[in-house]
Design an enzyme around this catalytic site. Structure first.
Site, mmCIF file in Angstrom:
data_model
loop_
_atom_site.group_PDB
_atom_site.id
_atom_site.type_symbol
_atom_site.label_atom_id
_atom_site.label_comp_id
_atom_site.label_asym_id
_atom_site.label_seq_id
_atom_site.Cartn_x
_atom_site.Cartn_y
_atom_site.Cartn_z
ATOM 1 N N ALA A 151 4.185 0.984 8.422
ATOM 2 C CA ALA A 151 5.075 -0.106 8.853
ATOM 3 C C ALA A 151 4.389 -0.958 9.903
ATOM 4 N N ASP A 173 -12.524 -16.886 10.334
ATOM 5 C CA ASP A 173 -13.157 -16.096 9.271
ATOM 6 C C ASP A 173 -14.603 -15.760 9.620
ATOM 7 N N LYS A 187 -3.869 -3.584 16.312
ATOM 8 C CA LYS A 187 -4.299 -2.375 15.583
ATOM 9 C C LYS A 187 -5.203 -1.517 16.470
ATOM 10 N N ILE A 214 0.848 -1.204 0.000
ATOM 11 C CA ILE A 214 0.000 0.000 0.000
ATOM 12 C C ILE A 214 0.881 1.252 0.000
ATOM 13 N N ARG A 224 -16.529 -10.030 1.045
ATOM 14 C CA ARG A 224 -15.691 -8.948 1.563
ATOM 15 C C ARG A 224 -15.872 -7.699 0.707
ATOM 16 N N PHE A 250 -10.596 -1.760 4.355
ATOM 17 C CA PHE A 250 -11.256 -3.031 4.105
ATOM 18 C C PHE A 250 -10.271 -3.901 3.300
ATOM 19 N N LEU A 267 3.213 -5.454 10.872
ATOM 20 C CA LEU A 267 3.044 -6.847 10.457
ATOM 21 C C LEU A 267 1.556 -7.110 10.294
ATOM 22 N N PHE A 308 -12.380 -21.473 1.070
ATOM 23 C CA PHE A 308 -12.586 -21.776 2.499
ATOM 24 C C PHE A 308 -14.059 -21.638 2.884
ATOM 25 N N LEU A 361 -6.891 -13.769 -0.630
ATOM 26 C CA LEU A 361 -7.592 -14.340 -1.783
ATOM 27 C C LEU A 361 -7.029 -13.885 -3.130
ATOM 28 N N TYR A 385 -3.577 -9.782 15.769
ATOM 29 C CA TYR A 385 -3.349 -8.705 14.804
ATOM 30 C C TYR A 385 -4.374 -7.585 14.993
ATOM 31 N N SER A 405 -7.447 -1.183 10.395
ATOM 32 C CA SER A 405 -8.042 -2.271 9.621
ATOM 33 C C SER A 405 -9.489 -2.498 10.044
HETATM 34 P P1 NAD Z 1 3.365 -4.676 3.512
HETATM 35 O O1 NAD Z 1 3.914 -5.772 4.350
HETATM 36 O O2 NAD Z 1 3.446 -4.801 2.042
HETATM 37 O O3 NAD Z 1 4.019 -3.273 3.940
HETATM 38 C C1 NAD Z 1 4.506 -3.023 5.229
HETATM 39 C C2 NAD Z 1 5.913 -2.430 5.090
HETATM 40 O O4 NAD Z 1 6.414 -2.147 6.394
HETATM 41 C C3 NAD Z 1 6.892 -3.371 4.408
HETATM 42 O O5 NAD Z 1 7.608 -2.679 3.411
HETATM 43 C C4 NAD Z 1 7.818 -3.827 5.548
HETATM 44 O O6 NAD Z 1 9.132 -4.116 5.089
HETATM 45 C C5 NAD Z 1 7.748 -2.628 6.475
HETATM 46 N N1 NAD Z 1 7.984 -2.942 7.885
HETATM 47 C C6 NAD Z 1 7.466 -3.964 8.606
HETATM 48 N N2 NAD Z 1 7.919 -3.904 9.874
HETATM 49 C C7 NAD Z 1 8.713 -2.818 9.959
HETATM 50 C C8 NAD Z 1 9.463 -2.214 11.016
HETATM 51 N N3 NAD Z 1 9.482 -2.753 12.244
HETATM 52 N N4 NAD Z 1 10.158 -1.088 10.750
HETATM 53 C C9 NAD Z 1 10.147 -0.542 9.502
HETATM 54 N N5 NAD Z 1 9.477 -1.073 8.469
HETATM 55 C C10 NAD Z 1 8.759 -2.191 8.698
HETATM 56 O O7 NAD Z 1 1.838 -4.470 3.976
HETATM 57 P P2 NAD Z 1 0.691 -3.577 3.328
HETATM 58 O O8 NAD Z 1 -0.352 -4.495 2.795
HETATM 59 O O9 NAD Z 1 1.258 -2.531 2.466
HETATM 60 O O10 NAD Z 1 0.085 -2.955 4.664
HETATM 61 C C11 NAD Z 1 0.507 -1.687 5.155
HETATM 62 C C12 NAD Z 1 -0.191 -1.425 6.474
HETATM 63 O O11 NAD Z 1 -1.610 -1.512 6.288
HETATM 64 C C13 NAD Z 1 0.153 -2.425 7.577
HETATM 65 O O12 NAD Z 1 0.267 -1.718 8.805
HETATM 66 C C14 NAD Z 1 -1.048 -3.347 7.603
HETATM 67 O O13 NAD Z 1 -1.265 -3.917 8.873
HETATM 68 C C15 NAD Z 1 -2.179 -2.392 7.228
HETATM 69 N N6 NAD Z 1 -3.334 -3.084 6.614
HETATM 70 C C16 NAD Z 1 -3.144 -3.891 5.535
HETATM 71 C C17 NAD Z 1 -4.237 -4.579 4.980
HETATM 72 C C18 NAD Z 1 -4.046 -5.520 3.811
HETATM 73 O O14 NAD Z 1 -4.919 -6.397 3.623
HETATM 74 N N7 NAD Z 1 -2.997 -5.382 3.004
HETATM 75 C C19 NAD Z 1 -5.520 -4.413 5.523
HETATM 76 C C20 NAD Z 1 -5.681 -3.560 6.613
HETATM 77 C C21 NAD Z 1 -4.577 -2.898 7.152
HETATM 78 N N1 UFG Z 2 -10.224 -17.075 0.983
HETATM 79 C C1 UFG Z 2 -10.317 -18.310 0.355
HETATM 80 N N2 UFG Z 2 -9.163 -18.912 -0.043
HETATM 81 C C2 UFG Z 2 -7.923 -18.353 0.161
HETATM 82 C C3 UFG Z 2 -7.852 -17.083 0.813
HETATM 83 C C4 UFG Z 2 -9.019 -16.485 1.208
HETATM 84 O O1 UFG Z 2 -11.415 -18.849 0.164
HETATM 85 O O2 UFG Z 2 -6.911 -18.959 -0.192
HETATM 86 C C5 UFG Z 2 -11.481 -16.391 1.381
HETATM 87 C C6 UFG Z 2 -11.574 -16.127 2.887
HETATM 88 O O3 UFG Z 2 -12.152 -17.239 3.547
HETATM 89 C C7 UFG Z 2 -12.471 -14.873 2.909
HETATM 90 C C8 UFG Z 2 -12.072 -14.127 1.625
HETATM 91 O O4 UFG Z 2 -11.484 -15.105 0.774
HETATM 92 O O5 UFG Z 2 -13.818 -15.236 2.804
HETATM 93 C C9 UFG Z 2 -11.071 -12.999 1.862
HETATM 94 O O6 UFG Z 2 -9.959 -13.508 2.575
HETATM 95 P P1 UFG Z 2 -8.584 -12.686 2.707
HETATM 96 O O7 UFG Z 2 -7.611 -13.567 3.431
HETATM 97 O O8 UFG Z 2 -8.166 -12.175 1.384
HETATM 98 O O9 UFG Z 2 -8.992 -11.402 3.567
HETATM 99 P P2 UFG Z 2 -9.567 -11.275 5.042
HETATM 100 O O10 UFG Z 2 -10.887 -10.579 4.935
HETATM 101 O O11 UFG Z 2 -9.538 -12.552 5.764
HETATM 102 O O12 UFG Z 2 -8.500 -10.305 5.754
HETATM 103 C C10 UFG Z 2 -7.887 -9.205 5.064
HETATM 104 C C11 UFG Z 2 -6.477 -8.999 5.620
HETATM 105 C C12 UFG Z 2 -6.543 -8.461 7.017
HETATM 106 C C13 UFG Z 2 -7.388 -7.238 7.066
HETATM 107 C C14 UFG Z 2 -8.773 -7.520 6.509
HETATM 108 C C15 UFG Z 2 -9.547 -6.237 6.470
HETATM 109 O O13 UFG Z 2 -5.749 -10.207 5.592
HETATM 110 O O14 UFG Z 2 -5.227 -8.087 7.427
HETATM 111 O O15 UFG Z 2 -8.654 -8.048 5.194
HETATM 112 O O16 UFG Z 2 -10.841 -6.475 6.072
HETATM 113 F F1 UFG Z 2 -7.518 -6.804 8.341
#
Ligand code: NAD
Ligand code: UFG
Length: 338
Positions: free
Chosen positions: A81, A294, A152, A12, A230, A177, A83, A217, A199, A148, A124
């Site tokens: 930044a 889930d 947050k 992101i 979703r 989302f 996990l 799933f 997914l 997780y 999130s």
């Molecule tokens: P990502 O893992 O691609 O990006 C996170 C970045 O932070 C990476 O470049 C990683 O190297 C860096 N990082 C991790 N730990 C660090 C640390 N201790 N110090 C410095 N850098 C560090 O993840 P993303 O999908 O881009 O998500 C970005 C943020 O959004 C995260 O905080 C995540 O929890 C949040 N978020 C993501 C989703 C999703 O589904 N992708 C949904 C909701 C919230």
């Molecule tokens: N799914 C499958 N097969 C897969 C992966 C996912 O059927 O291999 C299904 C899941 O059961 C769910 C949907 O696809 O119904 C979406 O699953 P994701 O794992 O893509 O997403 P989640 O909604 O579980 O969670 C994601 C991020 C979280 C974040 C959340 C916010 O992983 O970090 O979206 O809505 F917080």
């Protein structure tokens, strides 16, 4: 504005760098590359005319943060930044609380020392937990069901208490989302390490021949086709929400949460069908049982973000699947292929 972007080399963050620099913001990335590669910034720079500084470092490293604050002197911070693997968070709770909670605390202390008063935080939808009603609005009870999600929510609470200490301070809490899709250039996109948890990247890897079949799933949820639903949001729309949040933060005080979604939801089966349209081939699937933890369905009410951030999602499902396919087919091994 001068904006420090922690985690800016991630999925992101990298898309957000392009939207920020396109609007004339000067950015500085701090990333420890625990889930990213420096190639990301090479590509972002090739797509942007803006100024992109960067530091390698950890958000839990006080000395490094002070160095960055003194060198760059940010007017605002966007804090990506962290996990994000829900399953891993159950196995390694202390690591998740350390990075996501202590990391936020260390960053805030460094901001205080540097006199930086604005932060946009990556939260999130998972902070809500099992829906009491849908769509979720920001007043929905928060009851996260994973480590997780709790990490947050704790970070949100810390930011809220911090922002309350001075009228100069603002914390914008963006509750994302499900981010999917890739930049229109197909040069940057989502590149998970190992087997994708989510997914869309899993479907994309099946389409490109890296995985045999998507495991679906659960088919016994209380949804029209029995599979989970979703609210998927295009990563470019999500990136633009950060630019909007930055504008909002200039005139705001205190902390405020915003849902960032489209308000529409799609089932797993609908996502597979949409991806098949985008890539022009069948996606093999295997029906398996539910994944632990889930929920059946979730969906955002983003009307607060629409009204107060002056932001709206503009990309539809076909744009999400087409851009994912363009990125995956041009970069079958992600950034490792370059
Ligand atoms: P990502 O893992 O691609 O990006 C996170 C970045 O932070 C990476 O470049 C990683 O190297 C860096 N990082 C991790 N730990 C660090 C640390 N201790 N110090 C410095 N850098 C560090 O993840 P993303 O999908 O881009 O998500 C970005 C943020 O959004 C995260 O905080 C995540 O929890 C949040 N978020 C993501 C989703 C999703 O589904 N992708 C949904 C909701 C919230
Ligand atoms: N799914 C499958 N097969 C897969 C992966 C996912 O059927 O291999 C299904 C899941 O059961 C769910 C949907 O696809 O119904 C979406 O699953 P994701 O794992 O893509 O997403 P989640 O909604 O579980 O969670 C994601 C991020 C979280 C974040 C959340 C916010 O992983 O970090 O979206 O809505 F917080």
């Amino acid at each position: 504005m001068r904006v420090l972007v922690t985690g800016g080399a991630g999925y992101i963050g990298s898309h957000t760098l392009l939207e920020l620099t396109a609007q004339g913001h000067e950015v500085c990335v701090l990333d420890n590359y625990s889930n990213a590669t420096p190639e990301v910034l090479t590509r972002v720079r090739s797509l942007s005319n803006g100024i992109i500084h960067d530091f390698i470092g950890d958000v839990r490293d006080t000395a490094k943060l002070d160095e960055v604050m003194q060198d760059f002197v940010p007017e605002a911070v966007i804090h990506f930044a962290g996990l994000k693997a829900v399953g891993e968070s159950t196995e390694k709770p202390l690591l998740y609380y350390d990075v996501n909670v202590s990391g936020t605390l260390t960053l805030l202390r460094a901001m205080e020392r540097a006199g930086c008063n604005r932060i946009i935080f990556s939260s999130s939808a998972t902070v809500y937990g099992e829906p009491v009603y849908l769509p979720y609005d920001e007043a929905h009870p928060t009851n996260p069901t994973s480590v997780y999600g709790r990490s947050k929510l704790m970070a949100e609470q810390i930011l809220t208490d911090w922002a309350a200490t001075s009228p100069e301070r603002t914390a914008v809490l963006l509750r994302y989302f499900n981010p999917v899709g890739a930049h229109a250039s197909a040069q940057i996109g989502e590149d998970p390490t190992g087997v994708p948890d989510n997914l869309m990247p899993f479907i994309a890897q099946v389409a490109v021949g890296k995985r045999d079949a998507l495991q679906v799933f659960g088919n016994d949820y209380d949804t029209p086709d029995g599979t989970g639903r979703r609210d998927y949001i295009h990563v470019v729309d999500l990136a633009r929400a950060h630019v909007a949040a930055l504008n909002y933060a200039q005139g705001a005080t205190g902390a405020r949460p915003f849902n960032i979604g489209t308000g529409q939801s799609y089932s797993v089966r609908e996502m597979v069908a949409a991806f098949e349209r985008a890539c022009g081939k069948p996606i093999a699937t295997k029906q398996v049982g539910r994944r632990a933890g889930d929920i059946a369905a979730m969906q955002a009410d983003s009307s607060r973000a629409n009204a107060e951030l002056d932001w709206v999602a503009t990309h539809d499902l076909d744009a999400m699947t087409a851009s994912t396919w363009a990125w995956q087919s041009k970069n079958p091994d992600g950034y490792k292929g370059s």
